[in-house]
Design a protein around this motif. Structure first.
Motif, mmCIF file in Angstrom:
data_model
loop_
_atom_site.group_PDB
_atom_site.id
_atom_site.type_symbol
_atom_site.label_atom_id
_atom_site.label_comp_id
_atom_site.label_asym_id
_atom_site.label_seq_id
_atom_site.Cartn_x
_atom_site.Cartn_y
_atom_site.Cartn_z
ATOM 1 N N ASN A 17 0.831 -1.195 0.000
ATOM 2 C CA ASN A 17 0.000 0.000 0.000
ATOM 3 C C ASN A 17 0.872 1.254 0.000
ATOM 4 N N PHE A 18 0.414 2.261 -0.710
ATOM 5 C CA PHE A 18 1.115 3.540 -0.772
ATOM 6 C C PHE A 18 0.173 4.642 -0.288
ATOM 7 N N HIS A 19 0.681 5.511 0.572
ATOM 8 C CA HIS A 19 -0.118 6.606 1.114
ATOM 9 C C HIS A 19 0.637 7.921 0.915
ATOM 10 N N LEU A 20 -0.050 8.894 0.372
ATOM 11 C CA LEU A 20 0.547 10.199 0.100
ATOM 12 C C LEU A 20 -0.323 11.279 0.728
ATOM 13 N N GLY A 21 0.292 12.149 1.506
ATOM 14 C CA GLY A 21 -0.449 13.232 2.145
ATOM 15 C C GLY A 21 0.303 14.546 2.056
ATOM 16 N N PHE A 22 -0.444 15.630 1.961
ATOM 17 C CA PHE A 22 0.125 16.975 1.949
ATOM 18 C C PHE A 22 -0.395 17.708 3.181
ATOM 19 N N THR A 23 0.515 18.226 4.002
ATOM 20 C CA THR A 23 0.153 18.883 5.255
ATOM 21 C C THR A 23 0.570 20.343 5.225
ATOM 22 N N LEU A 24 -0.356 21.201 5.628
ATOM 23 C CA LEU A 24 -0.101 22.642 5.723
ATOM 24 C C LEU A 24 -0.233 23.087 7.167
ATOM 25 N N ASN A 25 0.731 23.858 7.651
ATOM 26 C CA ASN A 25 0.644 24.573 8.928
ATOM 27 C C ASN A 25 0.715 26.058 8.629
ATOM 28 N N ASP A 26 -0.256 26.832 9.130
ATOM 29 C CA ASP A 26 -0.245 28.271 8.862
ATOM 30 C C ASP A 26 -0.899 29.011 10.017
ATOM 31 N N THR A 27 -0.604 30.315 10.122
ATOM 32 C CA THR A 27 -1.156 31.163 11.187
ATOM 33 C C THR A 27 -2.394 31.872 10.658
ATOM 34 N N TRP A 28 -3.476 31.124 10.505
ATOM 35 C CA TRP A 28 -4.727 31.704 10.028
ATOM 36 C C TRP A 28 -5.493 32.332 11.196
ATOM 37 N N PHE A 29 -6.525 33.084 10.842
ATOM 38 C CA PHE A 29 -7.451 33.666 11.835
ATOM 39 C C PHE A 29 -6.705 34.490 12.881
ATOM 40 N N ARG A 30 -5.660 35.185 12.450
ATOM 41 C CA ARG A 30 -4.918 36.063 13.347
ATOM 42 C C ARG A 30 -5.121 37.497 12.887
ATOM 43 N N ARG A 31 -5.405 38.387 13.833
ATOM 44 C CA ARG A 31 -5.632 39.790 13.499
ATOM 45 C C ARG A 31 -4.286 40.491 13.262
#
Length: 437
Positions: A419-433
């Motif tokens: 089995n092969f599994h591929l994932g793309f992960t994003l970390n970001d500072t959203w919802f910040r004033r």
């Protein structure tokens, strides 16, 4: 103010792009499998694991943050409280399966969209997560040939479909060491099976049973984690997670028909309907499950962990009929090593290297033979260049699983898979004033 509007506009476009990708994957690669063992119970149970956890053998119960990068672990919702940045994870899976029995063998390839998950920090101590992923796969087609007097009779079995799971969960940290969390899950989908008996005679009257269950209902899962320091940068985490024995609604459609085949082997339309049930109301019960785990990690360097799991499948039923399954249990061992997550001189040192092993006694028993599954996994986390002045981080997670299920003993089927599994992960500072002077 304009700066804030531009940033939010870009992020809304990014979400739209992900949803377009997911819809495209859903159209081009439906949830499929080619396993005779998916005939039993609810099919092949997928588990709530993203590629980065599958790479470590499936350990998850005592895993929250490994390095400074945020990952979503919906298997134990207590881990959500470790989420410090808005996190998105989307991916797909593919598998190569080889079936063997006596001197016969067959190989198939399937691919599918695997998950879409979001996590958003609510405050410094808690976070919310929601998403959708497969719950089970159903897919098989095979026949047995028997003799009745001198006439050959084919017994045909087919199945397709599967269940999906949409969830929303919340995790909260109490003090410095204790985390708790829970998920509300909506499980839905269709399970379609067909059984037929055919005579090796042109024009003979054959029989077919067709059954379709349209399933939908709520279930709940929960978890707790406690960690303590054993050194300046080393800590141990103990974890527990589980799910309740929920009941899902099921609308059943059933037909018992007779049909014939001509000399060319073409099937006729049904010549008679012996019995039918349309939209019969029933229910389907899920098993009570428990997961226990322990992990030890050195901050931003490595993690090693082990899980033990058990589920009460013997008590499950479909349409108020006991499924004839047995209780299952399994164990996983795995870990991750990152040589230097902050290295600027060597990209290879910033890669996450993952390895794991797993063993399961499944809920299937045939001819007094327990069906067992075992495998090994290897994976990598490839960091991508950061964006938004270092406030956004990206990673590609790739995992390969190799294993087998079943046995050749007692005239059974051995299933070997990659089995092969591929994932793309994003970390970001959203919802910040943002403030603009």
């Amino acid at each position: 103010m304009k700066l804030l509007q531009i940033k939010m506009y870009k992020r809304i476009n990014y979400i739209a792009a992900i949803l377009v990708l997911v819809c495209g994957l859903g159209v081009q690669a439906q949830v499929t499998t080619s396993s005779p063992y998916s005939r039993y119970g609810l099919g092949n149970i997928k588990g709530s694991l993203l590629p980065q956890l599958r790479a470590m053998g499936g350990i998850s119960t005592a895993v929250n943050s490994i390095t400074g990068f945020n990952n979503i672990n919906m298997q134990n919702p207590a881990s959500y409280s470790s989420i410090t940045l808005t996190t998105i994870d989307v991916g797909m899976s593919a598998g190569l399966t080889s079936l063997s029995r006596n001197n016969l063998s067959e190989t198939s390839f399937n691919s599918t969209f695997s998950h879409l998950a979001f996590a958003i920090p609510v405050n410094r101590k808690s976070a919310l997560s929601f998403g959708i992923l497969p719950y089970s796969d159903l897919g098989y087609s095979y026949r047995n040939t028997v003799k009745i007097d001198t006439t050959s009779v084919d017994q045909l079995y087919e199945g397709e479909g599967g269940l999906s799971k949409a969830y929303i969960g919340y995790g909260y940290r109490i003090g410095d060491h204790l985390r708790i969390g829970a998920n509300a899950e909506y499980i839905f989908g269709n399970l379609q099976t067909t059984r037929a008996t055919e005579y090796a005679l042109a024009g003979a009257i054959n029989a077919k049973l067709q059954n379709k269950n349209s399933v939908g209902g709520l279930n709940y899962s929960y978890g707790i984690q406690y960690d303590f320091n054993v050194g300046r940068t080393t800590s141990v985490t103990l974890g527990y997670s589980g799910s309740n024995s929920g009941k899902l609604n099921s609308n059943q459609t059933f037909y018992a028909t007779q049909y014939t085949r001509d000399a060319a082997g073409n099937e006729s339309t049904a010549i008679d309907t012996l019995n039918s049930v349309d939209n019969g109301k029933s229910n389907l019960t899920l098993p009570l499950s428990h997961n226990f785990g322990i992990s030890i990690k050195k901050s931003d360097k490595w993690l090693i962990g082990a899980d033990f799991r058990m589920s009460k499948w013997a008590a499950t039923s479909i349409n108020n009929i006991n499924s004839g399954l047995q209780d299952s249990w399994g164990a996983s061992l795995g870990g991750q090593w990152t040589p230097d997550a902050t290295s600027y001189n060597s990209y290879m040192k910033r890669i996450d290297y993952r390895l794991g092993f797993n063993y399961d006694k499944t809920y299937i028993q045939i001819n007094n033979q327990d069906i067992k599954q075992m495998g090994a996994s290897l994976g990598f986390g490839f960091p991508l260049p950061s964006a938004n002045a270092g406030s956004a981080f990206y990673k590609i997670n790739f995992t390969t699983e190799v294993g087998q299920r079943g046995t050749l003993n007692n005239n059974l089927v051995k299933e070997q898979f990659i089995n092969f599994h591929l994932g793309f992960t994003l970390n970001d500072t959203w919802f910040r004033r943002y403030r603009v002077d």
